[in-house]
Design an enzyme around this catalytic site. Sequence first.
Site: not given
Length: 354
Positions: A61-63
């Site tokens: 879920t990074y960025t």
Amino acid sequence: MSLTLDTYRLLGRSGLRVSPLALGAATFGTEWGWGAGQDEARKLFDLYVERGGNFIDTANTYTDGSSERLLGEFTRDNRESLVLATKYTTLRRPGDPNSGGSHRKSLFASVEASLRQLNTDYLDLLYLHVWDFTTPVEEIMRGMDDLVRQGKILYVAISNAPAWQVSRMQAIADLRGWSPLVALEIEYNLIERTGERDLIPMAREMGLGVVPYSPLAGGVLTGKYSRDDLTATDVASGDGTRKSFNFALGALTERNLAIADVVKEVATELGRTPAQVGLAWTLRNPGVTAPIIGARTPAQLEDNLGALEVDLTASQLARLDEASAIGLGFPHDMLASDHIRKVTEGDLKIETRR
């Protein structure tokens, strides 16, 4: 002794070779209000790989997924030569309780999504990202082992979890013949040293390589903050900047700025930048395998890579350690006392190698 990105280290009890500095890809994408767009992220990736770097850290879920998607594009031509690490457990779809957590459904769905976003058939390393305090450890370890047996994951690891749970999981994996944990990702830097109480000693004992994130304490150790920032109105505004984020996390304090002052003093003596000194301290800790650097521009990345060439003297290390020292607490301080040593060892001379 100077290092280079191709001075590879073994990750934990595995035979996997990784660079002594990992490239953090949480800055790949601008969805969080800061970070690098596609072209700038590509420059960061190319610079790191051209220097011999092979260890890249991201999460599902990074960025909002852009980090994995960009890496999927960047690694089309050299996927096999890279060690891609990603993570699961953070919520992928708001409102869907099973799209996050450590359980089997979340694990399998998240891995499939990461494989698609990264445009790859397998993940070199999968971390459990955040401990959820609800999923049985047997369910986690069995699920991870099943994915290893399917060839979708090569190695498994854990982040942001209590030391006693990690050691319990490792013991269960060993007893049942499941894939062991090979890495532990934790926050660790001159400002945040509480991992020295249990997490880092546990990792060394149980065969996990320590991979510290935020080795510059969110930029506090770079010297870019001053005492004025402790009371500035814009810092506490919650405007989405890294400064307000650090303030909300409690990283901007008098103690932390005093530590940053010592880092700057040592950097001046060496003709280096504070960022390089802060990274070098973490990098040369014998309990650490590979700190994660999270640059947003090629200039920042170039500066961070300069930490590989920094040699800290014994005196400088002592000053940094003294400025940032923490109490280990019970039972560590008690067990290290002269009285306890006397009653347990008497006049014996015992050499400790750990």
